[in-house]
Design a protein around this motif. Structure first.
Motif, PDB file in Angstrom:
ATOM      1  N   GLU B  37      16.262  15.843 -10.687  1.00 18.80           N
ATOM      2  CA  GLU B  37      17.299  16.165 -11.661  1.00 18.80           C
ATOM      3  C   GLU B  37      17.310  17.638 -12.055  1.00 18.80           C
ATOM      4  OE1 GLU B  37      15.293  13.458 -12.016  1.00 18.80           O
ATOM      5  OE2 GLU B  37      16.817  12.020 -11.373  1.00 18.80           O
ATOM      6  N   ILE B  38      16.119  18.262 -12.025  1.00 18.72           N
ATOM      7  CA  ILE B  38      16.037  19.625 -12.543  1.00 18.72           C
ATOM      8  C   ILE B  38      15.386  20.536 -11.511  1.00 18.72           C
ATOM      9  CG2 ILE B  38      14.927  21.066 -14.327  1.00 18.72           C
ATOM     10  CD1 ILE B  38      15.335  18.679 -16.222  1.00 18.72           C
ATOM     11  N   ILE B  39      15.896  21.746 -11.436  1.00 19.71           N
ATOM     12  CA  ILE B  39      15.302  22.728 -10.533  1.00 19.71           C
ATOM     13  C   ILE B  39      14.742  23.863 -11.381  1.00 19.71           C
ATOM     14  CG2 ILE B  39      17.566  23.780 -10.124  1.00 19.71           C
ATOM     15  CD1 ILE B  39      16.606  24.554  -7.362  1.00 19.71           C
ATOM     16  N   VAL B  40      13.485  24.242 -11.116  1.00 16.54           N
ATOM     17  CA  VAL B  40      12.809  25.282 -11.894  1.00 16.54           C
ATOM     18  C   VAL B  40      12.510  26.452 -10.969  1.00 16.54           C
ATOM     19  CG1 VAL B  40      10.840  25.820 -13.376  1.00 16.54           C
ATOM     20  CG2 VAL B  40      11.705  23.466 -13.246  1.00 16.54           C
ATOM     21  N   MET B  64       4.485  18.266 -16.324  1.00 21.21           N
ATOM     22  CA  MET B  64       4.130  16.836 -16.264  1.00 21.21           C
ATOM     23  C   MET B  64       3.839  16.276 -17.659  1.00 21.21           C
ATOM     24  SD  MET B  64       4.389  15.441 -13.318  1.00 21.21           S
ATOM     25  CE  MET B  64       3.595  13.877 -13.702  1.00 21.21           C
ATOM     26  N   GLU B  65       3.362  17.167 -18.549  1.00 24.69           N
ATOM     27  CA  GLU B  65       2.938  16.680 -19.869  1.00 24.69           C
ATOM     28  C   GLU B  65       4.083  16.578 -20.876  1.00 24.69           C
ATOM     29  OE1 GLU B  65      -0.187  19.384 -20.857  1.00 24.69           O
ATOM     30  OE2 GLU B  65      -1.443  18.598 -19.215  1.00 24.69           O
ATOM     31  N   ILE B  66       5.238  17.064 -20.525  1.00 27.67           N
ATOM     32  CA  ILE B  66       6.344  17.070 -21.488  1.00 27.67           C
ATOM     33  C   ILE B  66       6.743  15.638 -21.853  1.00 27.67           C
ATOM     34  CG2 ILE B  66       8.770  17.685 -21.833  1.00 27.67           C
ATOM     35  CD1 ILE B  66       8.261  20.123 -20.081  1.00 27.67           C
ATOM     36  N   MET B 209       9.861  27.149  -6.004  1.00 31.18           N
ATOM     37  CA  MET B 209      10.754  26.271  -6.766  1.00 31.18           C
ATOM     38  C   MET B 209       9.988  25.003  -7.084  1.00 31.18           C
ATOM     39  SD  MET B 209      14.451  26.372  -4.849  1.00 31.18           S
ATOM     40  CE  MET B 209      13.941  25.877  -3.217  1.00 31.18           C
ATOM     41  N   PHE B 210      10.306  24.425  -8.246  1.00 33.61           N
ATOM     42  CA  PHE B 210       9.891  23.062  -8.534  1.00 33.61           C
ATOM     43  C   PHE B 210      11.154  22.221  -8.643  1.00 33.61           C
ATOM     44  CE2 PHE B 210       6.054  24.667 -11.192  1.00 33.61           C
ATOM     45  CZ  PHE B 210       5.263  24.728 -10.058  1.00 33.61           C
ATOM     46  N   PHE B 211      11.164  21.097  -7.948  1.00 35.74           N
ATOM     47  CA  PHE B 211      12.172  20.089  -8.281  1.00 35.74           C
ATOM     48  C   PHE B 211      11.487  19.104  -9.210  1.00 35.74           C
ATOM     49  CE2 PHE B 211      14.036  21.768  -4.414  1.00 35.74           C
ATOM     50  CZ  PHE B 211      15.369  21.835  -4.764  1.00 35.74           C
ATOM     51  N   VAL B 212      12.143  18.799 -10.316  1.00 38.20           N
ATOM     52  CA  VAL B 212      11.533  17.890 -11.277  1.00 38.20           C
ATOM     53  C   VAL B 212      12.259  16.557 -11.249  1.00 38.20           C
ATOM     54  CG1 VAL B 212      11.040  17.482 -13.709  1.00 38.20           C
ATOM     55  CG2 VAL B 212      10.795  19.782 -12.745  1.00 38.20           C
ATOM     56  N   LYS B 213      11.477  15.499 -10.941  1.00 38.64           N
ATOM     57  CA  LYS B 213      12.032  14.142 -10.957  1.00 38.64           C
ATOM     58  C   LYS B 213      11.735  13.570 -12.335  1.00 38.64           C
ATOM     59  CE  LYS B 213      13.582  10.235  -9.372  1.00 38.64           C
ATOM     60  NZ  LYS B 213      15.053  10.154  -9.299  1.00 38.64           N
ATOM     61  N   ALA B 214      12.785  13.304 -13.105  1.00 35.53           N
ATOM     62  CA  ALA B 214      12.577  12.802 -14.467  1.00 35.53           C
ATOM     63  C   ALA B 214      12.301  11.306 -14.428  1.00 35.53           C
ATOM     64  CB  ALA B 214      13.811  13.077 -15.311  1.00 35.53           C
ATOM     65  N   THR B 215      11.741  10.799 -15.523  1.00 32.46           N
ATOM     66  CA  THR B 215      11.541   9.346 -15.577  1.00 32.46           C
ATOM     67  C   THR B 215      12.899   8.681 -15.582  1.00 32.46           C
ATOM     68  OG1 THR B 215      11.253   9.731 -17.929  1.00 32.46           O
ATOM     69  CG2 THR B 215       9.289   9.146 -16.690  1.00 32.46           C
ATOM     70  N   PRO B 216      13.014   7.545 -14.919  1.00 36.00           N
ATOM     71  CA  PRO B 216      14.325   6.892 -14.811  1.00 36.00           C
ATOM     72  C   PRO B 216      14.889   6.578 -16.188  1.00 36.00           C
ATOM     73  CG  PRO B 216      12.712   5.843 -13.357  1.00 36.00           C
ATOM     74  CD  PRO B 216      11.951   6.822 -14.193  1.00 36.00           C
ATOM     75  N   GLY B 217      16.204   6.635 -16.310  1.00 34.64           N
ATOM     76  CA  GLY B 217      16.846   6.235 -17.554  1.00 34.64           C
ATOM     77  C   GLY B 217      17.144   7.382 -18.511  1.00 34.64           C
ATOM     78  N   GLU B 229      13.089  22.256 -22.669  1.00 38.52           N
ATOM     79  CA  GLU B 229      11.664  22.135 -22.959  1.00 38.52           C
ATOM     80  C   GLU B 229      10.843  22.799 -21.846  1.00 38.52           C
ATOM     81  OE1 GLU B 229      10.707  21.106 -25.774  1.00 38.52           O
ATOM     82  OE2 GLU B 229       8.554  21.230 -25.373  1.00 38.52           O
ATOM     83  N   ILE B 230      11.275  22.563 -20.595  1.00 38.45           N
ATOM     84  CA  ILE B 230      10.576  23.180 -19.462  1.00 38.45           C
ATOM     85  C   ILE B 230      10.615  24.702 -19.587  1.00 38.45           C
ATOM     86  CG2 ILE B 230      10.647  23.557 -16.957  1.00 38.45           C
ATOM     87  CD1 ILE B 230      11.615  20.678 -16.659  1.00 38.45           C
ATOM     88  N   GLU B 231      11.793  25.227 -19.968  1.00 38.90           N
ATOM     89  CA  GLU B 231      11.909  26.677 -20.119  1.00 38.90           C
ATOM     90  C   GLU B 231      10.957  27.177 -21.198  1.00 38.90           C
ATOM     91  OE1 GLU B 231      15.950  28.053 -20.460  1.00 38.90           O
ATOM     92  OE2 GLU B 231      16.243  27.702 -18.301  1.00 38.90           O
ATOM     93  N   THR B 232      10.832  26.394 -22.301  1.00 38.27           N
ATOM     94  CA  THR B 232       9.962  26.832 -23.391  1.00 38.27           C
ATOM     95  C   THR B 232       8.494  26.875 -22.956  1.00 38.27           C
ATOM     96  OG1 THR B 232      11.413  25.400 -24.662  1.00 38.27           O
ATOM     97  CG2 THR B 232       9.724  26.579 -25.887  1.00 38.27           C
ATOM     98  N   VAL B 233       8.042  25.812 -22.282  1.00 39.56           N
ATOM     99  CA  VAL B 233       6.607  25.801 -21.969  1.00 39.56           C
ATOM    100  C   VAL B 233       6.255  26.685 -20.777  1.00 39.56           C
ATOM    101  CG1 VAL B 233       6.198  23.527 -22.990  1.00 39.56           C
ATOM    102  CG2 VAL B 233       6.727  23.711 -20.556  1.00 39.56           C
ATOM    103  N   THR B 234       7.169  26.870 -19.825  1.00 39.51           N
ATOM    104  CA  THR B 234       6.792  27.621 -18.621  1.00 39.51           C
ATOM    105  C   THR B 234       7.348  29.039 -18.596  1.00 39.51           C
ATOM    106  OG1 THR B 234       8.723  26.883 -17.403  1.00 39.51           O
ATOM    107  CG2 THR B 234       6.752  25.506 -17.226  1.00 39.51           C
ATOM    108  N   HIS B 235       8.296  29.346 -19.477  1.00 39.46           N
ATOM    109  CA  HIS B 235       8.999  30.637 -19.442  1.00 39.46           C
ATOM    110  C   HIS B 235       9.656  30.887 -18.083  1.00 39.46           C
ATOM    111  CE1 HIS B 235       7.142  31.438 -23.264  1.00 39.46           C
ATOM    112  NE2 HIS B 235       5.957  31.145 -22.719  1.00 39.46           N
ATOM    113  N   ARG B 236      10.096  29.814 -17.491  1.00 40.79           N
ATOM    114  CA  ARG B 236      10.812  29.951 -16.231  1.00 40.79           C
ATOM    115  C   ARG B 236      12.222  29.363 -16.400  1.00 40.79           C
ATOM    116  NH1 ARG B 236       6.911  32.609 -15.687  1.00 40.79           N
ATOM    117  NH2 ARG B 236       5.558  32.772 -13.831  1.00 40.79           N
ATOM    118  N   ALA B 237      13.123  29.652 -15.453  1.00 42.01           N
ATOM    119  CA  ALA B 237      14.491  29.143 -15.552  1.00 42.01           C
ATOM    120  C   ALA B 237      14.558  27.709 -15.034  1.00 42.01           C
ATOM    121  CB  ALA B 237      15.436  30.025 -14.740  1.00 42.01           C
TER     122      ALA B 237
END
Ligand SMILES: Nc1ncnc2c1ncn2[C@@H]1O[C@H](COP(=O)(O)OP(=O)(O)OP(=O)(O)O)[C@@H](O)[C@H]1O
Ligand SMILES: [Mg+2]
Lengths: 223, 382
Positions: B37-40, B64-66, B209-217, B229-237
């Motif tokens: 769902e998300i590309i970092v 992973m911890e988010i 790049m990271f592709f992030v697979k979110a939990t279903p739903g 949230e990913i941007e906040t913890v990693t300072h990446r786009a």
């Protein structure tokens, strides 16, 4: 008494080129009756062609009036002037002015198309009238100059105009050809009862006309 | 002649637009095919060259911890290490991925031939392996080096005439094609991530790049939240994979502007060409126009004829241009099968409007000239 085909009153023409003004015609009063053959003579530059272009509605006068069939052409719109040229007038020029890339027949047909006439055999009849029935498929360049002028005359008369305007129609021809073209003009005049206004420098040519008008310095000198 | 000028300008417009749109859409379509769902990516990562900016393993752990609404929001982080290889005459991005993650890229697409590669356990092992191999090969010319295994997509295989088992090279390192997968996957070329890192001399578990697979739903709103949230913890786009197309075209706005500019210049030149053609035509035909006028053609008729004529030129040119565009597309795709030229009806419509509208406009001046022409002068002199 029927009104004249062409009547001008106090016609003046001055060419303006920027600030340069060339007065050419002064106070021309002229009448041409229906079916009348008029020759115009006068020294070079006296304004003969200019007068003819005004009568043919190719050029407008600076002042004065010109009546065609009793209607004041000064009031005409551009389209109306074109329509009068198309329906009532035929032009013959000193330099023939045929379209060089198409055949003699087509030159006449193009004129017919612009005029919107769709009369069968009209082109053929016009060709026959000038004795050129067998030359229709030739292009102007393939014809002698006498023959080219005949085609130009055929083009000018094919729609049976009320007035044929001819500017030195024999000016480019040798005396033999000139004579035959003049004969053709008198024949057309006699048989079709068409009015002709012909500019010429030759006394012999003028002698075939009903009347000769002399011009000098932009005025008619024999009223 | 002017027909051809219009045609070439129209072709140029359609091909340039088609090429840039086609390439952008093809790339974004491929990225959007990833089952995540998300590309970092690093903020300095360049989408055009796919280079610059590194992501670290630590950041994958942070992602992973988010949690969102008190529940874990991420099912998996899929790292991609990018490399470059020259295949079929073009430089291709190589997607270095873990064999276990390959299913996220393949989706429903089948392996047409061959199979998936295996990877080494760690990048350090790969670095040592390839260094050692290179040393051995230098000592003994007949030494057979273990090559870097590659999986390529069918389009590339067809374009380059590759089959499973074919040998090629990655830089100085030998490579071998082990599998061919149906077209539509995110990368045209895949390699095992640790081996690709090793070949590039990277001993750490970095990625581009990271592709992030979110939990279903998780719904779109929550995905947006997760990205933030990913941007906040990693300072990446971090951006939604579904929006990748928009991001890409925003990134390539300069390219789009350039393409439009070139096309507009081409068109202006071509209309000037028509204008000059019509202009000379009116001048050359001064006598003819005058003759027609003496025969009673109204000036309006002559204006109409001039405009009609140039309109005809433009229409023919436009039609020819559209045909030439299809021809050019065929030629481009035959010679460079990896290029995508997209001819959209919308742009054909634009071309038609421009061709015909431009025709009318560029006929104005010559038409006006035809009106102004002094017939008496044209008839009297040579
Ligand atoms: N468009 C124009 N602008 C300025 N002057 C013009 C123009 N047309 C004609 N003239 C001038 O008007 C005068 C009359 O010209 P016109 O052609 O009517 O003479 P013409 O009697 O027909 O002469 P020719 O016998 O040589 O044909 C000439 O002095 C000519 O230079
Ligand atoms: Mg004259």
């Amino acid at each position: 008494m029927t009104e004249a085909l062409i009547k001008t009153c106090g016609l003046c023409k001055t060419f303006r080129n920027g600030r340069l003004e060339t007065p050419v015609l002064h106070d021309i009063d002229l009448e041409i009756g229906r079916g009348e053959f008029v020759a115009i003579m006068g020294p070079s530059g006296c304004g003969k062609s200019t007068l003819m272009h005004i009568v043919g509605l190719m050029l407008s006068a600076s002042s004065g009036e010109i009546f065609i069939d009793g209607k004041n052409a000064a009031d005409f719109s551009d389209g109306q002037r074109a329509r009068v040229r198309r329906d009532k007038i035929g032009f013959v020029f000193q330099r023939f002015n045929l379209l060089p890339t198409i055949s003699a027949y087509k030159n006449i047909a193009v004129a017919e198309r612009i005029r919107g006439h769709k009369v069968d055999g009209q082109v053929d009849r016009a060709l026959a009238a000038v004795g050129m029935s067998d030359k229709g498929r030739f292009k102007p360049g393939q014809l002698s100059i006498g023959q080219q002028q005949r085609i130009a005359i055929a083009r000018a008369i094919s729609h049976e105009p009320a007035l044929v305007l001819a500017d030195e129609p024999t000016g480019n021809l040798d005396s033999g050809n000139a004579e035959r073209i003049l004969e053709l003009f008198s024949e057309i005049h006699r048989e079709r009862k068409v009015a002709i206004m012909m500019i010429t420098h030759s006394e012999a040519a003028a002698s075939v006309a009903d009347r000769v008008i002399h011009m000098a310095d932009g005025r008619i000198s024999n009223a | 002649m002017s027909v051809l000028a219009v045609a070439i300008a129209i072709t140029l417009l359609l091909i340039l637009v088609g090429l840039s749109n086609g390439t952008l859409n093809e790339v974004s379509g491929r990225i959007e095919s990833v089952d995540a769902e998300i590309i970092v990516r690093d903020r300095h990562f360049d989408l055009g060259s796919m280079s610059g900016g590194t992501l670290w393993e630590r950041q994958a752990d942070q992602i992973m911890e988010i949690e969102i609404a008190g529940a874990p929001a991420v099912e998996r982080v899929i790292p991609v290490f990018l490399g470059r290889v020259k295949l079929a005459g073009l430089t291709q991005n190589v997607f270095g991925v873990c064999p276990e993650d390959f299913a996220y890229f393949a989706g429903p697409r089948r392996m047409v031939d061959g199979g998936l590669f295996e990877d080494m356990d760690a990048p350090l092992e790969a670095v040592e392996h390839f260094t050692e191999q290179a040393r051995l090969a230098e000592q003994d010319r007949d030494y057979r080096v273990t090559p870097l295994p590659l999986v390529i997509d069918e389009r590339l295989a067809n374009a380059g005439g590759f089959a499973v088992g074919d040998h090629t090279s990655y830089g100085d390192t030998p490579a071998v094609i082990v599998g061919i997968i149906e077209t539509g996957v995110a990368g045209r070329v895949f390699a095992p991530i640790n081996m690709l890192r090793g070949v590039n001399g990277i001993a750490a578990q970095t990625a581009h790049m990271f592709f992030v697979k979110a939990t279903p739903g998780l719904d779109t709103g929550n995905l947006q939240l997760l990205a933030e949230e990913i941007e906040t913890v990693t300072h990446r786009a971090a951006s939604l994979v579904a929006n990748y197309g928009q991001i890409l075209s925003a990134n390539f706005r300069n390219l789009t502007i350039f393409v439009s500019l070139v096309s507009v210049i081409a068109l202006v030149i071509c209309f000037l060409f028509i204008l000059v053609t019509m202009y000379t035509m009116v001048l050359e035909r001064g006598r003819e126009i005058a003759i027609l006028q003496s025969l009673g053609a109204a000036r309006w008729t002559i204006l109409r004829q001039t405009i009609q004529e140039s309109w005809l030129l433009c229409s023919l040119g436009t039609v020819l241009g559209i045909l030439m565009t299809y021809g050019a597309r065929w030629l481009i795709q035959t010679m460079q099968p990896l290029m995508t030229v997209e001819i959209r009806p919308f742009w054909i419509g634009v071309a038609v409007l421009i061709g015909i509208g431009g025709g009318a406009i560029s006929a104005m001046y010559p038409g006006y000239l035809a009106l102004r022409h002094d017939p008496v002068e044209a008839l009297s002199f040579d």
